[in-house]
Design a protein around this motif. Structure first.
Motif, PDB file in Angstrom:
ATOM      1  N   SER A 400       7.838  -1.982 -57.030  1.00  0.00           N
ATOM      2  CA  SER A 400       7.896  -3.204 -56.231  1.00  0.00           C
ATOM      3  C   SER A 400       6.952  -4.282 -56.754  1.00  0.00           C
ATOM      4  N   ASP A 614       8.249  -1.127 -49.878  1.00  0.00           N
ATOM      5  CA  ASP A 614       9.352  -1.889 -50.445  1.00  0.00           C
ATOM      6  C   ASP A 614      10.508  -1.838 -49.467  1.00  0.00           C
ATOM      7  N   GLU A 616      13.416  -2.676 -49.712  1.00  0.00           N
ATOM      8  CA  GLU A 616      14.683  -2.280 -50.292  1.00  0.00           C
ATOM      9  C   GLU A 616      14.924  -0.786 -50.159  1.00  0.00           C
ATOM     10  N   PRO A 642      10.086  -8.975 -57.497  1.00  0.00           N
ATOM     11  CA  PRO A 642      10.511  -9.303 -56.141  1.00  0.00           C
ATOM     12  C   PRO A 642       9.563 -10.316 -55.502  1.00  0.00           C
TER      13      PRO A 642
END
Length: 730
Positions: A400, A614, A616, A642
Motif C-alpha cells: 500500500s 489497505d 482495497e 495509492p
C-alpha cells in the motif's frame, strides 16, 4: 688307360624367403588347427551351459510395471509388454519370410554366423569409415539380446559368435526363429511379434497380413525411429523397403508387392498421455529405494485419487492465465499425495513444475517467519508497530506504500505487511527463520539476507505444500509419499508405513499459525480461496507478478498451487489471491466434497478493522507484497502509488458509498437511502465486515480492555510505541 670323371651333383638350397614362407604357413595352419580345437571345445562347453528351450521361452526380457490408482484402476503400464507366445507353426508364413528377408537372408544355410555378411560389414566399415551395417545373424541377435549387451566391442562380438554357434548346435532352425520372433524388441515397450501386433494393430500376431508383417519386420533395425507411435510415415517407408527385400529373396512375387497397400494399413492410435504421468514420473523412481526386485513384473499401488486428479487438472486448465504454466499438489494429512499436476500439458512438456521447478514463493514464505515468531513467544493478538524500517541498508515497503502504526500479528499476517515480517525476522534472527523452513521440509537453499522474509529464496511447490500440511497436522511432520504397496507374483514386497513421531513445533504453535492462516482466507488476501467450509491458507506473489502462489488446507487435505511462466517473465494481473486462489477453491470444492466439515482448533478472529492498512483488501485485492530484486533491494512495482486513505473523525478508514449498498453505523446496518445517508462515505467497521462475510447478525462491539486467554492484560493498541514496550512482563 684314360680316366673319365663325372661332375658331382650340386645340391641347391631353397631361398630363405621361401623357407620362411613355408614356416609361417605351417605355423599359421598349426594355430588355425589349435584355434579350431579351442573353438570347438568352447562351443561344446557353451552348448552344455545353455538353458533349455522351455527355460528360454519363460525368461523375461525386462521388468514390467503396472501402476494402480488408489481405487485399483490401472493408470499406466511401464516397461516391456509381452503378448502370447506363438509356436512356430502359429506364426504366419509372411511374418517368418519378412523377418528372414530383412534381417538374415542366409538364415537357413549358415551355422550361426555368416562369414559373407561379416566380410560385407567390414568392407562397408573400411569404405565409409564407420559401421553402417552389422553382420549379425538372427542367431547372433538372440545371443546378444538374451545373454549379452549391445556394446560394440570385439570381445563381445567373439562371445556372441560362440554363443550363436552353440545355439545352432542345440536348437533347430525353426526353434531359433521361434525364439527370435517371440523375444525381439519392436519398440514402444513391445517384446515379441504378438505384443507388437496388439500394440500397433489391435489384434494378435497369428492374423498378420503381408503389409502388417512388413511393418513389424522393419522395426527391428531401429525401433525408436520406425515405430508407428513415433513416426507413422517412417514406419510405412521402412515397410516398403521390407517388401522390396522380400521380392528380391523370392518369397513374394512382384504382383504381391505391388498389391500391398502400405498407405492403407490401419494403426491403433496411441493412448493419450495426461497429467497422471506427472505423478507416475515422480513416484516410480522411488522404487529403486524401496525394493530390490529387478526381474519379476511389479504391481504398484499408489495414493493417486483419480477424481481429485481430474479436478486438479481442470482447475489448472481453467484458471492458469494465458501463456502461463500451472502446477498443483494435494497432500492428505498422512502424507499421501492425492493429486499432482506439473503443467498445463504433459504431451508438450514433461517438466514437472510441482516437484522440479524452483521459484520464489513471495509472501507465502512468511509462514516460516511467523512460525519462528510464535515459537519464540509471540501471540496472534500481540501488537507490533507497522513503520518504516531499514535493516543493513534494506528498506522493505508495504504494497500500500504506507504504514498503519500499531497492529496485531493477526492483522499483519492477514494483509501481508512486509515491514512487520522484516521486524519479526530481525527479532528472532534470519538464520532462525531459515532453520524453521528447513525444519518444515524446504530442501532448496535458503539465504539469510534480511529480504529472505519476503520469499526471495527459491523453493519447490511440493516442499511448500508439505510445510503447510505439517501445520495443518498440528505441528507433526508430514512426509509426502505416492506408493502404498508393491507386489511381485502375488507377494507383497513393500508396504508403506506412516511415521507420526516427528513433531516439528508444539501443537499450540501450529494452532496459533492456523489462526493466522484462516484469518488470511476469511478477511485478508486469500478470500478467493473460500469454499464454504473452514480454510486456512496464504497467498504469495513475486516481483512484477512473475509468480503466483496459494497454499492452504481444509478437512485434512492440503493443496498448493503455483502459476507463472517457465521463462519467469511477468504476467499481467497474476497475484496469489487471484488465479492461484481460484484454482485452489475450484479444486478443493470437489476434493473435499465427500469429507466431513472439520473445524480448526482456533476460531476465526477478525483483525483490527480500524487499523486496516489497505481498504482495497476488503474487496479481495490480491497480495502483491514482494517488490524486491534478486539482491533484496526495493524496486518499483510498476503501479501507481495509492492516494492517501480518507479517514473519519475517529481516524477510521472510510470507503466510497458506491462500494456497498448499505451504510454501517457501529454494529447496526440500514439500507442506504437519501434520508439516512449523511454524506458520501461509509465507515469500515465491524458491521460492514459482518455483512461482507455473510454474518449480518449483530455482534458485540470489540472490547479494547479484553484480556486474551492465558495472557495478562495488555496496554490498548493506540498506546503502543514499539514492540519491546508492548511485551508484558512474564
Amino acid at each position: 688307360m684314360a680316366r673319365s670323371s663325372a661332375p658331382s651333383p650340386r645340391s641347391k638350397r631353397a631361398p630363405a624367403w621361401r623357407r620362411w614362407s613355408v614356416f609361417v604357413l605351417q605355423l599359421g595352419a598349426g594355430f588355425a588347427v589349435l584355434a579350431a580345437i579351442v573353438l570347438a571345445i568352447t562351443v561344446y562347453v557353451s552348448e552344455g551351459q545353455l538353458p533349455s528351450f522351455d527355460a528360454l521361452k519363460s525368461s523375461p526380457n525386462g521388468q514390467m510395471i503396472r501402476v494402480h490408482a488408489a481405487d485399483g484402476t490401472v493408470i499406466v503400464s511401464m516397461g516391456p509388454s509381452y503378448g502370447e507366445w506363438l509356436p512356430y507353426d502359429r506364426i504366419p508364413k509372411v511374418m517368418r519370410d519378412a523377418m528372414i528377408s530383412v534381417e538374415d537372408r542366409r538364415f537357413r544355410s549358415h551355422i550361426g554366423v555368416d562369414p559373407i555378411g561379416m566380410v560385407r560389414s567390414i568392407q562397408v566399415r573400411i569404405e565409409r569409415g564407420h559401421w553402417r551395417q552389422g553382420g549379425s545373424t538372427i542367431t547372433q541377435q538372440i545371443a546378444r539380446n538374451i545373454f549379452l549387451n549391445s556394446n560394440k566391442q570385439w570381445g563381445r562380438k567373439v562371445r556372441e559368435g560362440i554363443l550363436a554357434l552353440a545355439l545352432e548346435r542345440k536348437f533347430s532352425k525353426d526353434e531359433v526363429l521361434e525364439l527370435y520372433l517371440n523375444k525381439v524388441y519392436f519398440g514402444g515397450g513391445a517384446y515379441g511379434i504378438d505384443a507388437a501386433s496388439r500394440k500397433f494393430f489391435g489384434h494378435g500376431a497369428d492374423h498378420l497380413s503381408l503389409t502388417e508383417a512388413a511393418v513389424i519386420a522393419g522395426l527391428v533395425k531401429a525401433p525408436s525411429n520406425y515405430s508407428p507411435t513415433a513416426d507413422i510415415a517412417a514406419a510405412r517407408g521402412r515397410a516398403g523397403v521390407v517388401l522390396k527385400l522380400m521380392q528380391e529373396t523370392g518369397v513374394i512375387t512382384p504382383a504381391q508387392a505391388d498389391e500391398a497397400e502400405i498407405d492403407k494399413v490401419a494403426f491403433v492410435p496411441e493412448a493419450q498421455q495426461n497429467s497422471v504421468r506427472y505423478f507416475t514420473d515422480w513416484a516410480l523412481p522411488q522404487l529403486e529405494m524401496l525394493i530390490d526386485e529387478t526381474q519379476r513384473p511389479l504391481e504398484v499401488w499408489t495414493t493417486l485419487d483419480l477424481n481429485m486428479q481430474r479436478a486438479a487438472d481442470a482447475a489448472i486448465q481453467q484458471n492458469a492465465p494465458r501463456g502461463a504454466q500451472g502446477a498443483l499438489v494435494a497432500i492428505d494429512r498422512d502424507g499421501a499425495v492425492r493429486a499432482m499436476v506439473g503443467g498445463t500439458d504433459y504431451v508438450s512438456s514433461i517438466y514437472n513444475r510441482a516437484t522440479q521447478a524452483i521459484r520464489q514463493p513471495g509472501s507465502a514464505f512468511k509462514l516460516f517467519v511467523y512460525l519462528a515468531a510464535l515459537e519464540a513467544g509471540h501471540k496472534p493478538e500481540d501488537s507490533i508497530v507497522d513503520e518504516p524500517i531499514t535493516i543493513d541498508g534494506w528498506s522493505p515497503r508495504n504494497d500500500s506504500r504506507r504504514n498503519s502504526g500499531a497492529v496485531s500479528l493477526r492483522t499483519a499476517f492477514a494483509y501481508s505487511l512486509n515491514t512487520v515480517a522484516a521486524k519479526l525476522g530481525q527479532e528472532v534472527g534470519f538464520s532462525t527463520v531459515a532453520d524453521m523452513a528447513r525444519r518444515f521440509g524446504i530442501t532448496t537453499k535458503v539465504n539469510t539476507h534480511p529480504s529472505m522474509v519476503l520469499g526471495t529464496s527459491e523453493v519447490r511447490l511440493l516442499d511448500m505444500t508439505r510445510a503447510f500440511a505439517s501445520v495443518g497436522n498440528k505441528g507433526v511432520a508430514v512426509t509426502p509419499y505416492g506408493i502404498t504397496k508393491v507386489t511381485a507374483s502375488g507377494e507383497t514386497i513393500y508396504a508403506q508405513s506412516v511415521d507420526t513421531s516427528h513433531v516439528l513445533v508444539a501443537p499450540y504453535v501450529a494452532a496459533e499459525m492456523t489462526d493466522l492462516l484462516q484469518t488470511t482466507v476469511n478477511t485478508g488476501t486469500g478470500k478467493a480461496a473460500q469454499i464454504g467450509r473452514p480454510v486456512a491458507g496464504k497467498t504469495g506473489t513475486t516481483t512484477s507478478s512473475k509468480d503466483g502462489w496459494f497454499l492452504g488446507f481444509s478437512s485434512g487435505l492440503t493443496t498448493g498451487v503455483w502459476m507463472g511462466r517457465d521463462d519467469a517473465k511477468p504476467i499481467a494481473g497474476l497475484h496469489g489471491g487471484t488465479a492461484p486462489a481460484k484454482a485452489f477453491a475450484a479444486f478443493m470444492r470437489t476434493a473435499v466434497a465427500s469429507r466431513p466439515v472439520e473445524q480448526f482448533d482456533t476460531k476465526v478472529t477478525l483483525p483490527e478493522y480500524q487499523l486496516e492498512p489497505d481498504q482495497e483488501s476488503y474487496f479481495g485485492e490480491a497480495d502483491n507484497g514482494l517488490f524486491v530484486d534478486e539482491n533484496g533491494n526495493p524496486v518499483d512495482s510498476g503501479r501507481a502509488t495509492p492516494a492517501e486513505p480518507q479517514v473519519d473523525a475517529d481516524g477510521n478508514p472510510i470507503v466510497p458509498r458506491s462500494a456497498d449498498p448499505r451504510i454501517t453505523r457501529g454494529s447496526d446496518t440500514q439500507p442506504q437511502t437519501e434520508q439516512n445517508r449523511p454524506d458520501d462515505t461509509q465507515r469500515l467497521d465491524q458491521g460492514w465486515l459482518d455483512h461482507v462475510l455473510g454474518r449480518d447478525a449483530p455482534r458485540p462491539a470489540p472490547n479494547p480492555n479484553r484480556v486474551p486467554r492465558d495472557r495478562p492484560a495488555m496496554t490498548p493498541p493506540d498506546r503502543y510505541d514499539d514492540r519491546q514496550d508492548s511485551r508484558p512482563t512474564q
